[in-house]
Write an enzyme that holds these catalytic residues in place. Structure first.
Site, PDB file in Angstrom:
ATOM      1  N   LYS A  19       0.805  -1.222   0.000  1.00  0.00           N
ATOM      2  CA  LYS A  19       0.000   0.000   0.000  1.00  0.00           C
ATOM      3  C   LYS A  19       0.839   1.274   0.000  1.00  0.00           C
ATOM      4  O   LYS A  19       0.429   2.299  -0.525  1.00  0.00           O
ATOM      5  CB  LYS A  19      -0.947   0.002   1.196  1.00  0.00           C
ATOM      6  N   GLU A  63      -9.941   6.675   3.458  1.00  0.00           N
ATOM      7  CA  GLU A  63     -10.789   5.663   4.086  1.00  0.00           C
ATOM      8  C   GLU A  63      -9.886   4.502   4.490  1.00  0.00           C
ATOM      9  O   GLU A  63      -8.817   4.319   3.919  1.00  0.00           O
ATOM     10  CB  GLU A  63     -11.844   5.168   3.086  1.00  0.00           C
ATOM     11  N   SER A  81       1.533  -9.818  -0.885  1.00  0.00           N
ATOM     12  CA  SER A  81       1.198  -8.399  -0.803  1.00  0.00           C
ATOM     13  C   SER A  81       1.565  -7.770   0.545  1.00  0.00           C
ATOM     14  O   SER A  81       1.802  -6.569   0.631  1.00  0.00           O
ATOM     15  CB  SER A  81      -0.290  -8.185  -1.084  1.00  0.00           C
TER      16      SER A  81
HETATM   17  C1  LIG Z   1      -5.185  -3.917   1.520  1.00  0.00           C
HETATM   18  C2  LIG Z   1      -4.489  -5.171   1.251  1.00  0.00           C
HETATM   19  C3  LIG Z   1      -4.868  -6.029   0.190  1.00  0.00           C
HETATM   20  C4  LIG Z   1      -6.059  -5.783  -0.676  1.00  0.00           C
HETATM   21  O1  LIG Z   1      -6.037  -4.630  -1.437  1.00  0.00           O
HETATM   22  P1  LIG Z   1      -5.772  -4.617  -2.993  1.00  0.00           P
HETATM   23  O2  LIG Z   1      -6.054  -3.216  -3.369  1.00  0.00           O
HETATM   24  O3  LIG Z   1      -6.711  -5.592  -3.643  1.00  0.00           O
HETATM   25  O4  LIG Z   1      -4.362  -4.997  -3.222  1.00  0.00           O
HETATM   26  C5  LIG Z   1      -4.103  -7.154  -0.042  1.00  0.00           C
HETATM   27  N1  LIG Z   1      -3.052  -7.466   0.742  1.00  0.00           N
HETATM   28  C6  LIG Z   1      -2.670  -6.684   1.765  1.00  0.00           C
HETATM   29  C7  LIG Z   1      -1.496  -7.077   2.574  1.00  0.00           C
HETATM   30  C8  LIG Z   1      -3.373  -5.516   2.064  1.00  0.00           C
HETATM   31  O5  LIG Z   1      -2.987  -4.763   3.098  1.00  0.00           O
END
Ligand SMILES: *Cc1c(COP(=O)(O)O)cnc(C)c1O
Length: 391
Positions: free
Chosen positions: A88, A110, A376
């Site tokens: 993020k 948000e 992610s």
């Molecule tokens: C917020 C988040 C997501 C989901 O958000 P996307 O916009 O779909 O990437 C996925 N993995 C993590 C670790 C997150 O913090």
């Protein structure tokens, strides 16, 4: 075919459906974003911060034991190693630079689980900008540590008490606030959602992920594309970043894992692409989980970051055209996969990312296949949930 058109649509999805008071500032943003992010000055500042502040490039790690198990070559794109623990921050760094260049003074955002709120509060501290975070009152209760992190970083957290008091309501509250302060306020959106140009803006800022995958694969495999790309999908930003430079390369199969919750056929699900129908939510046309009257249905998933009743327009279009294969991964499958990655590679993934890991056993690979899977985020925030299941 997969790219955004001049009106901000991906096929039938996208656009900018905003109240009239926002026309002007949304239009201003539509005009500003591309020239700014394509300018040499922006690129220099953005990449310097990604390198020295975020810690990029994130490693592309060959997961040997995981590869053995699935009979192919699996590389993990380690977004979990970024500052603040997820992808993020790539987006918030870019948007705060854009906000500054547009002369904005106040940042709103948000957040659901609090991850985007923390990433935004972080860059606001870095840039000495005023920050207000809208967060559902239910989430404020559930995510105390992230609320404290945001406060420590200097942000004001505004609990939202409408609707289910979760992410979707926080988005609506942020848009309402924006309507009251269109001049000085920049709305820093957390995923590939919201009115045009946000989906494209966020996708471009996250595209650093696939930009790196290209040269990292070239170094490691002597070819710059994989056979498979795998990512989890909530709003769609880490998925968009992972696939961005491969969208038109049909040699690359794209597999996205959305949150099935207790199963996409049940009422406790966040599998929007499986279950959603076309509707307008938070400024864009997309697939939305709604009843026949257009009432938004609450999303359910063990992972707070995937718990959103909509999904970014870019992904709605690609799924509809068959460019992406979208799998619904249930809570228990994700938890199991999270433990699996922990025990085979010593990496505790975020519950969101565990959905992507769980996709592996639903696919059939050849030994020569090169797979790149985006982790992610890291799982520190999810330890309690993992332990509740104790597999
Ligand atoms: C917020 C988040 C997501 C989901 O958000 P996307 O916009 O779909 O990437 C996925 N993995 C993590 C670790 C997150 O913090």
């Amino acid at each position: 075919m997969y790219q955004i058109d001049e009106n901000g649509f991906y096929g039938e999805f996208g656009g900018a459906y905003v109240p009239e008071v926002l026309y002007k500032c949304v239009h201003e943003l539509q005009e500003a974003y591309k020239p700014v992010i394509e300018s040499e000055e922006f690129k220099k500042e953005y990449h310097a911060l990604l390198k020295d502040y975020v810690g990029r490039p994130s490693p592309l790690y060959l997961a040997k034991r995981l590869s053995e198990k699935y009979g192919c070559k699996i590389y993990l794109k380690r977004e979990d190693l970024n500052h603040t623990g997820a992808h993020k921050i790539n987006n918030t760094i870019g948007q705060i630079l854009l906000a500054k260049k547009m002369g904005k003074e106040r940042i709103i955002c948000e957040t659901g689980a609090g991850q985007h709120g923390v990433a935004t509060a972080t860059v606001c501290a870095l840039m000495n900008m005023k920050c207000e975070v809208f967060m559902g009152a239910t989430d404020v209760e559930r995510q105390r540590v992230n609320v404290e992190r945001m406060k420590m970083l200097g942000a004001q957290v505004n609990p939202v008490r409408t609707g289910n008091m979760t992410l979707s309501d926080a988005c609506s509250a942020a848009i309402r606030d924006w309507c009251c302060h269109p001049k000085d306020t920049y709305y820093l959106v957390g995923s590939t959602m919201g009115p045009h140009p946000y989906p494209d803006l966020v996708a471009r800022l996250q595209s650093v992920i696939s930009e790196e995958i290209k040269w990292q694969l070239q170094e490691k495999e002597a070819r710059n594309y994989p056979d498979y790309l795998i990512a989890c999908i909530g709003g769609g930003s880490n998925a968009a970043g992972t696939i961005f430079h491969y969208i038109d390369d049909i040699r690359v199969k794209i597999v996205l894992a959305e949150a099935g919750g207790e199963g996409y056929m049940t009422d406790h699900t966040a599998a929007t692409i499986h279950r959603g129908t076309t509707g307008i939510l938070h400024g864009a046309k997309m697939l939305v989980m709604q009843n026949e009257d257009g009432q938004i249905q609450e999303a359910f998933s063990v992972s707070a970051g995937l718990d959103y009743p909509g999904v970014g327009p870019m992904h709605c279009n690609m799924a509809k055209l068959g460019r992406t294969e979208v799998l619904s991964i249930n809570d228990d499958e994700a938890i199991r996969a999270g433990f699996e990655l922990t025990r085979t590679e010593g990496i505790i993934p975020a519950l969101e990312s565990a959905h992507a890991i769980a996709a592996l056993e639903k696919l059939t690979f050849k030994p020569s296949d090169v797979v790149v899977l985006t982790v992610s985020g890291r799982g520190d925030k999810d330890i309690e949930t993992y332990l509740r299941y104790k597999l």
